[in-house]
Design a protein around this motif. Structure first.
Motif, PDB file in Angstrom:
ATOM      1  N   GLY A   1      -1.014   6.928   9.862  1.00 31.21           N
ATOM      2  CA  GLY A   1      -1.844   8.120   9.731  1.00 31.21           C
ATOM      3  C   GLY A   1      -2.236   8.456   8.304  1.00 31.21           C
ATOM      4  O   GLY A   1      -2.722   9.539   8.031  1.00 31.21           O
ATOM      5  N   ILE A   2      -2.020   7.532   7.370  1.00 33.27           N
ATOM      6  CA  ILE A   2      -2.301   7.745   5.947  1.00 33.27           C
ATOM      7  C   ILE A   2      -3.320   6.701   5.502  1.00 33.27           C
ATOM      8  O   ILE A   2      -3.175   5.516   5.826  1.00 33.27           O
ATOM      9  CB  ILE A   2      -1.021   7.580   5.092  1.00 33.27           C
ATOM     10  CG1 ILE A   2       0.081   8.518   5.565  1.00 33.27           C
ATOM     11  CG2 ILE A   2      -1.320   7.785   3.604  1.00 33.27           C
ATOM     12  CD1 ILE A   2       1.452   8.176   4.989  1.00 33.27           C
ATOM     13  N   GLN A   3      -4.331   7.107   4.736  1.00 31.69           N
ATOM     14  CA  GLN A   3      -5.257   6.114   4.208  1.00 31.69           C
ATOM     15  C   GLN A   3      -4.576   5.324   3.100  1.00 31.69           C
ATOM     16  O   GLN A   3      -3.972   5.874   2.187  1.00 31.69           O
ATOM     17  CB  GLN A   3      -6.539   6.746   3.658  1.00 31.69           C
ATOM     18  CG  GLN A   3      -7.523   5.675   3.211  1.00 31.69           C
ATOM     19  CD  GLN A   3      -8.868   6.220   2.760  1.00 31.69           C
ATOM     20  OE1 GLN A   3      -9.084   7.429   2.726  1.00 31.69           O
ATOM     21  NE2 GLN A   3      -9.762   5.321   2.404  1.00 31.69           N
ATOM     22  N   CYS A   4      -4.694   4.021   3.199  1.00 31.87           N
ATOM     23  CA  CYS A   4      -4.154   3.126   2.189  1.00 31.87           C
ATOM     24  C   CYS A   4      -5.154   3.060   1.043  1.00 31.87           C
ATOM     25  O   CYS A   4      -6.240   2.502   1.204  1.00 31.87           O
ATOM     26  CB  CYS A   4      -3.926   1.744   2.811  1.00 31.87           C
ATOM     27  SG  CYS A   4      -3.122   0.597   1.710  1.00 31.87           S
ATOM     28  N   LYS A   5      -4.797   3.635  -0.090  1.00 31.39           N
ATOM     29  CA  LYS A   5      -5.685   3.678  -1.249  1.00 31.39           C
ATOM     30  C   LYS A   5      -5.125   2.899  -2.433  1.00 31.39           C
ATOM     31  O   LYS A   5      -5.844   2.184  -3.104  1.00 31.39           O
ATOM     32  CB  LYS A   5      -5.906   5.132  -1.702  1.00 31.39           C
ATOM     33  CG  LYS A   5      -6.597   6.014  -0.711  1.00 31.39           C
ATOM     34  CD  LYS A   5      -6.726   7.417  -1.292  1.00 31.39           C
ATOM     35  CE  LYS A   5      -7.362   8.357  -0.305  1.00 31.39           C
ATOM     36  NZ  LYS A   5      -7.458   9.727  -0.874  1.00 31.39           N
ATOM     37  N   HIS A   6      -3.846   3.087  -2.707  1.00 30.45           N
ATOM     38  CA  HIS A   6      -3.247   2.585  -3.937  1.00 30.45           C
ATOM     39  C   HIS A   6      -2.252   1.454  -3.658  1.00 30.45           C
ATOM     40  O   HIS A   6      -1.526   1.483  -2.672  1.00 30.45           O
ATOM     41  CB  HIS A   6      -2.524   3.706  -4.675  1.00 30.45           C
ATOM     42  CG  HIS A   6      -3.293   4.980  -4.716  1.00 30.45           C
ATOM     43  ND1 HIS A   6      -4.505   5.095  -5.359  1.00 30.45           N
ATOM     44  CD2 HIS A   6      -3.043   6.194  -4.167  1.00 30.45           C
ATOM     45  CE1 HIS A   6      -4.960   6.325  -5.215  1.00 30.45           C
ATOM     46  NE2 HIS A   6      -4.088   7.013  -4.498  1.00 30.45           N
ATOM     47  N   MET A   7      -2.221   0.487  -4.562  1.00 26.67           N
ATOM     48  CA  MET A   7      -1.249  -0.608  -4.477  1.00 26.67           C
ATOM     49  C   MET A   7      -0.030  -0.209  -5.300  1.00 26.67           C
ATOM     50  O   MET A   7      -0.141   0.089  -6.497  1.00 26.67           O
ATOM     51  CB  MET A   7      -1.840  -1.895  -5.038  1.00 26.67           C
ATOM     52  CG  MET A   7      -0.858  -3.041  -5.164  1.00 26.67           C
ATOM     53  SD  MET A   7      -0.546  -3.937  -3.662  1.00 26.67           S
ATOM     54  CE  MET A   7      -2.049  -4.896  -3.568  1.00 26.67           C
ATOM     55  N   ILE A   8       1.115  -0.202  -4.660  1.00 32.19           N
ATOM     56  CA  ILE A   8       2.363   0.086  -5.357  1.00 32.19           C
ATOM     57  C   ILE A   8       3.019  -1.250  -5.679  1.00 32.19           C
ATOM     58  O   ILE A   8       3.279  -2.057  -4.786  1.00 32.19           O
ATOM     59  CB  ILE A   8       3.280   0.980  -4.514  1.00 32.19           C
ATOM     60  CG1 ILE A   8       2.548   2.291  -4.244  1.00 32.19           C
ATOM     61  CG2 ILE A   8       4.629   1.186  -5.214  1.00 32.19           C
ATOM     62  CD1 ILE A   8       3.295   3.317  -3.486  1.00 32.19           C
ATOM     63  N   MET A   9       3.250  -1.495  -6.953  1.00 29.30           N
ATOM     64  CA  MET A   9       3.829  -2.757  -7.421  1.00 29.30           C
ATOM     65  C   MET A   9       5.325  -2.562  -7.651  1.00 29.30           C
ATOM     66  O   MET A   9       5.741  -1.550  -8.222  1.00 29.30           O
ATOM     67  CB  MET A   9       3.159  -3.220  -8.713  1.00 29.30           C
ATOM     68  CG  MET A   9       1.662  -3.469  -8.580  1.00 29.30           C
ATOM     69  SD  MET A   9       1.215  -4.661  -7.302  1.00 29.30           S
ATOM     70  CE  MET A   9       2.079  -6.125  -7.876  1.00 29.30           C
TER      71      MET A   9
ATOM     72  N   GLY B   1       0.810  -1.217   0.000  1.00 28.01           N
ATOM     73  CA  GLY B   1       0.000   0.000   0.000  1.00 28.01           C
ATOM     74  C   GLY B   1       0.839   1.260   0.000  1.00 28.01           C
ATOM     75  O   GLY B   1       1.986   1.271   0.461  1.00 28.01           O
ATOM     76  N   ASN B   2       0.242   2.320  -0.505  1.00 32.40           N
ATOM     77  CA  ASN B   2       0.917   3.610  -0.533  1.00 32.40           C
ATOM     78  C   ASN B   2       1.268   4.098   0.871  1.00 32.40           C
ATOM     79  O   ASN B   2       2.182   4.897   1.048  1.00 32.40           O
ATOM     80  CB  ASN B   2       0.055   4.659  -1.237  1.00 32.40           C
ATOM     81  CG  ASN B   2      -1.271   4.883  -0.544  1.00 32.40           C
ATOM     82  OD1 ASN B   2      -2.186   4.079  -0.688  1.00 32.40           O
ATOM     83  ND2 ASN B   2      -1.397   5.965   0.199  1.00 32.40           N
ATOM     84  N   SER B   3       0.569   3.601   1.881  1.00 33.38           N
ATOM     85  CA  SER B   3       0.810   4.025   3.255  1.00 33.38           C
ATOM     86  C   SER B   3       1.822   3.142   3.988  1.00 33.38           C
ATOM     87  O   SER B   3       2.178   3.421   5.135  1.00 33.38           O
ATOM     88  CB  SER B   3      -0.515   4.010   4.022  1.00 33.38           C
ATOM     89  OG  SER B   3      -1.103   2.721   3.950  1.00 33.38           O
ATOM     90  N   SER B   4       2.304   2.104   3.327  1.00 28.07           N
ATOM     91  CA  SER B   4       3.226   1.145   3.950  1.00 28.07           C
ATOM     92  C   SER B   4       4.668   1.613   3.790  1.00 28.07           C
ATOM     93  O   SER B   4       5.458   1.035   3.039  1.00 28.07           O
ATOM     94  CB  SER B   4       3.026  -0.240   3.336  1.00 28.07           C
ATOM     95  OG  SER B   4       1.710  -0.685   3.523  1.00 28.07           O
ATOM     96  N   VAL B   5       5.009   2.647   4.515  1.00 23.18           N
ATOM     97  CA  VAL B   5       6.294   3.319   4.356  1.00 23.18           C
ATOM     98  C   VAL B   5       7.467   2.381   4.660  1.00 23.18           C
ATOM     99  O   VAL B   5       8.424   2.302   3.888  1.00 23.18           O
ATOM    100  CB  VAL B   5       6.342   4.579   5.253  1.00 23.18           C
ATOM    101  CG1 VAL B   5       7.673   5.290   5.124  1.00 23.18           C
ATOM    102  CG2 VAL B   5       5.190   5.514   4.919  1.00 23.18           C
ATOM    103  N   ALA B   6       7.399   1.646   5.767  1.00 14.96           N
ATOM    104  CA  ALA B   6       8.505   0.751   6.138  1.00 14.96           C
ATOM    105  C   ALA B   6       8.678  -0.361   5.110  1.00 14.96           C
ATOM    106  O   ALA B   6       9.806  -0.733   4.774  1.00 14.96           O
ATOM    107  CB  ALA B   6       8.275   0.162   7.527  1.00 14.96           C
ATOM    108  N   GLN B   7       7.569  -0.887   4.593  1.00  9.93           N
ATOM    109  CA  GLN B   7       7.649  -1.953   3.599  1.00  9.93           C
ATOM    110  C   GLN B   7       8.262  -1.435   2.300  1.00  9.93           C
ATOM    111  O   GLN B   7       9.094  -2.110   1.685  1.00  9.93           O
ATOM    112  CB  GLN B   7       6.264  -2.557   3.342  1.00  9.93           C
ATOM    113  CG  GLN B   7       5.737  -3.361   4.506  1.00  9.93           C
ATOM    114  CD  GLN B   7       4.999  -2.503   5.540  1.00  9.93           C
ATOM    115  OE1 GLN B   7       5.182  -1.294   5.645  1.00  9.93           O
ATOM    116  NE2 GLN B   7       4.168  -3.150   6.331  1.00  9.93           N
TER     117      GLN B   7
END
Length: 150
Positions: free
Chosen positions: A137-145, A100-106
């Motif tokens: 604190g970010i809504q997960c909207k988009h899948m980053i491939m 997810g776009n909100s998965s900063v650590a990943q």
């Protein structure tokens, strides 16, 4: 840590799988066509990843998770390394992973591990999950491939 392939009759580690994907229904949709690997320390399952074959000699890591107690110790990196080795041994040429776009650590971990961003699936999490997902604190909207050559 030892990583082993789960046998078809073994119980799936939903407690770990649900850490990476909050929908058991979605997990069940891909788990049957995949190989599930668990990381063990002693007899305790501390991590998991799911490797699913795709077209064009690609395999995707559909789910990867480390139990909260064991996070921050490099186990995620070891799971990714093992996934690349196993995918290469199975004859795949490219390893794919999405987050997810909100998965900063990943995103940080995957790029440091050799993956490069190749696509964004806009509104993926809004369209496929009934409840909004928030991380950092970010809504997960988009899948980053992301992809990595093997």
């Amino acid at each position: 840590m030892m990583i082993q392939l789960l046998e078809p009759l073994d119980d799936l580690p939903y407690d770990l799988l649900l850490l990476a994907d909050p929908s058991r229904e979605i997990i069940d949709s891909y788990i049957r066509n995949s190989r599930v690997y668990v990381a063990l320390i002693g007899n305790v399952r501390v991590g998991v990843y799911v490797l699913m074959p795709l077209e064009d000699n690609k395999a995707e890591v559909k789910n990867i998770a480390v139990h909260e107690t064991w996070q921050g110790r490099g186990l995620g990196k070891q799971l990714l390394t093992d996934a690349a080795i196993k995918a290469r041994e199975l004859g795949f040429r490219t390893l794919v992973i999405g987050t997810g776009n909100s998965s900063v650590a990943q995103l940080y971990l995957y790029q440091r591990s050799g993956f490069e961003i190749t696509a964004i699936r806009k509104d993926f999490f809004i369209q496929h999950y009934p409840e909004p997902i928030y991380e950092n604190g970010i809504q997960c909207k988009h899948m980053i491939m992301l992809e990595m050559p093997l």
